[in-house]
Design a protein around this motif. Structure first.
Motif, PDB file in Angstrom:
ATOM      1  N   TYR A  71       0.828  -1.214   0.000  1.00 13.85           N
ATOM      2  CA  TYR A  71       0.000   0.000   0.000  1.00 13.85           C
ATOM      3  C   TYR A  71       0.859   1.259   0.000  1.00 13.85           C
ATOM      4  O   TYR A  71       0.440   2.307  -0.488  1.00 13.85           O
ATOM      5  N   TYR A  75       0.580   4.191  -2.611  1.00 10.70           N
ATOM      6  CA  TYR A  75       0.499   5.583  -2.151  1.00 10.70           C
ATOM      7  C   TYR A  75       1.437   6.473  -2.956  1.00 10.70           C
ATOM      8  O   TYR A  75       1.060   7.555  -3.399  1.00 10.70           O
ATOM      9  N   MET A  85      -4.309   8.508   0.430  1.00  9.64           N
ATOM     10  CA  MET A  85      -4.197   7.106   0.862  1.00  9.64           C
ATOM     11  C   MET A  85      -5.457   6.327   0.482  1.00  9.64           C
ATOM     12  O   MET A  85      -5.376   5.188   0.003  1.00  9.64           O
ATOM     13  N   ALA A  86      -6.612   6.927   0.671  1.00 12.95           N
ATOM     14  CA  ALA A  86      -7.861   6.253   0.318  1.00 12.95           C
ATOM     15  C   ALA A  86      -7.924   5.996  -1.188  1.00 12.95           C
ATOM     16  O   ALA A  86      -8.332   4.920  -1.636  1.00 12.95           O
ATOM     17  N   HIS A 133      -4.499   2.700   9.003  1.00  7.60           N
ATOM     18  CA  HIS A 133      -5.692   3.451   9.388  1.00  7.60           C
ATOM     19  C   HIS A 133      -5.352   4.863   9.822  1.00  7.60           C
ATOM     20  O   HIS A 133      -6.130   5.785   9.618  1.00  7.60           O
ATOM     21  N   VAL A 136      -5.011   6.707   6.592  1.00  9.15           N
ATOM     22  CA  VAL A 136      -6.305   6.925   5.943  1.00  9.15           C
ATOM     23  C   VAL A 136      -7.106   8.009   6.657  1.00  9.15           C
ATOM     24  O   VAL A 136      -7.808   8.806   6.026  1.00  9.15           O
ATOM     25  N   ASP A 139      -5.889  12.387   6.400  1.00 15.45           N
ATOM     26  CA  ASP A 139      -5.654  12.396   4.964  1.00 15.45           C
ATOM     27  C   ASP A 139      -6.326  13.589   4.303  1.00 15.45           C
ATOM     28  O   ASP A 139      -6.445  13.643   3.078  1.00 15.45           O
ATOM     29  N   GLY A 146     -12.482   8.382   4.881  1.00 17.57           N
ATOM     30  CA  GLY A 146     -11.386   7.468   4.570  1.00 17.57           C
ATOM     31  C   GLY A 146     -11.558   6.125   5.254  1.00 17.57           C
ATOM     32  O   GLY A 146     -11.354   5.063   4.644  1.00 17.57           O
ATOM     33  N   GLU A 147     -11.973   6.166   6.500  1.00 18.85           N
ATOM     34  CA  GLU A 147     -12.186   4.919   7.242  1.00 18.85           C
ATOM     35  C   GLU A 147     -13.286   4.081   6.582  1.00 18.85           C
ATOM     36  O   GLU A 147     -13.197   2.849   6.541  1.00 18.85           O
ATOM     37  N   ALA A 150     -11.761   2.323   3.547  1.00 12.53           N
ATOM     38  CA  ALA A 150     -10.918   1.196   3.945  1.00 12.53           C
ATOM     39  C   ALA A 150     -11.761   0.035   4.462  1.00 12.53           C
ATOM     40  O   ALA A 150     -11.516  -1.134   4.112  1.00 12.53           O
TER      41      ALA A 150
END
Lengths: 211, 211
Positions: A71, A75, A85-86, A133, A136, A139, A146-147, A150
């Motif tokens: 990841y 990124y 990140m998301a 996390h 995310v 961000d 974002g959460e 994910a």
DNA sequence: GTCTATATCAAGATAGAC
DNA sequence: GTCTATCTTGATATAGAC
């Protein structure tokens, strides 16, 4: 080069363990099965991993490291800006259904082997997810967005691993579009698409859509 | 009343099995442990469930039925309109972190016991999820939106079960708000809130927010 | 470092008394 | 229907030869 050879062999043995889990399930992750898969005797295997706990621990540690590298690389490839990140996760994990065979299958092997063997062995993966996390969440997105992205990706992963739903190209693409739209609408600087239908049209053709 | 008594006893034994999984993990789900938990001998237990597979099968079947009854009840309680099933899931599963102790813990016990014992035993749960996903998808929402909501909720469930993230009140509320906002913006008839910040303000105070 | 042989043990399942 | 006792198997781990 003794050290390199040793590490190479350890990797081979861990590959064998993953193969056993993938093909035969965690119930059949036994030292016998791993040794047989690797073409080695049980005694030889136990020279490199003195206990089964240590074997599973190494499995989780390697998988967690791979996932983190994965990841982070995504990124780096992703354009800067809010939700980077998301967006990287969406690109990497939901670009098409092909993703759902390699890396994620290995991660699941390690996680569920740990769950069955000794839940505390999952710790290295927990540490990596904690890092993910944090990235995310911090961000530049409104809280929770974002959460949610994910969590949705990992929800699909769960469906796929447990067979709770058929995770095919269509589902992956539909969910990706919905999440991308949520991301776009969350960013004040980059205004939302005019309507959901327009978003669907815009995303069509970007991934080999099965008929 | 012989039949009712027998069913009651079966339920007691399944409760004991779930308690073992919750407290000691799936690795310790043994016939001995279940019998001890239920205050019965192994021989007595095996009279009701002739094999361990049958025990786990019953565990999954009961759990799947409970879960189905649970989301259908939430559905009935939810106002009609597009995304009714998705809204019902959000209300029922993400109203606050208290939800994450009872029903979901039992579901996870059953699923992971099946995964460890014999993956094919998960079938009844698969059937229920198939029904749930059909309802979520055919719900008057743009494609992918309902599925994304369901997947995000189950992603949180995965984090919680594997300990991959701390699923606390704050996270649950943040994700719920983000998903509710996505739902609201997806429905042409019910226009989106003016900004993410407004959505956050609107949702504050509805659930006991820990400080 | 790898092997064979074996010790040890726990778990699933059976038999038969009560 | 519930119990105790026992059988059988298979899995982890050890010992020691090569």
């Amino acid at each position: 080069m003794e050290r390199a050879d040793t590490n190479k062999l350890r990797d081979t043995l861990l590959d064998a363990a993953e193969a056993v889990v993938v093909r035969q399930g965690i119930a059949n992750l036994t030292l016998d099965a791993v040794a047989a898969e690797a073409g080695m005797s049980k005694g030889g295997l136990l020279h490199h991993f003195p206990t089964k706990d240590r074997l599973v621990e190494a499995l989780v540690t390697r998988s967690a490291g791979n996932w983190r590298a994965c990841y982070m690389e995504a990124y780096e490839r992703t354009p800067e800006g809010p939700g980077r990140m998301a967006r990287a996760l969406l690109d990497h994990c939901l670009s098409d259904a092909q993703c759902w065979t390699g890396e994620l299958q290995r991660s699941s092997s390690a996680c569920f082997a740990a769950l069955a063997q000794n839940p505390s062995l999952i710790e290295p993966m927990r540490a990596v997810y904690s890092d993910l996390h944090r990235r995310v969440a911090e961000d530049g997105l409104p809280p929770g967005v974002g959460e949610a992205v994910a969590a949705a990706i990992d929800g699909l992963w769960l469906y796929w691993v447990l067979g709770l739903a058929t995770v095919n190209q269509e589902l992956v693409v539909r969910v990706r579009i919905a999440l991308e739209d949520m991301l776009a609408r969350s960013m004040p600087s980059m205004p939302a698409r005019s309507s959901p239908k327009a978003a669907v049209r815009a995303a069509k053709g970007s991934g080999g859509h099965r008929s």
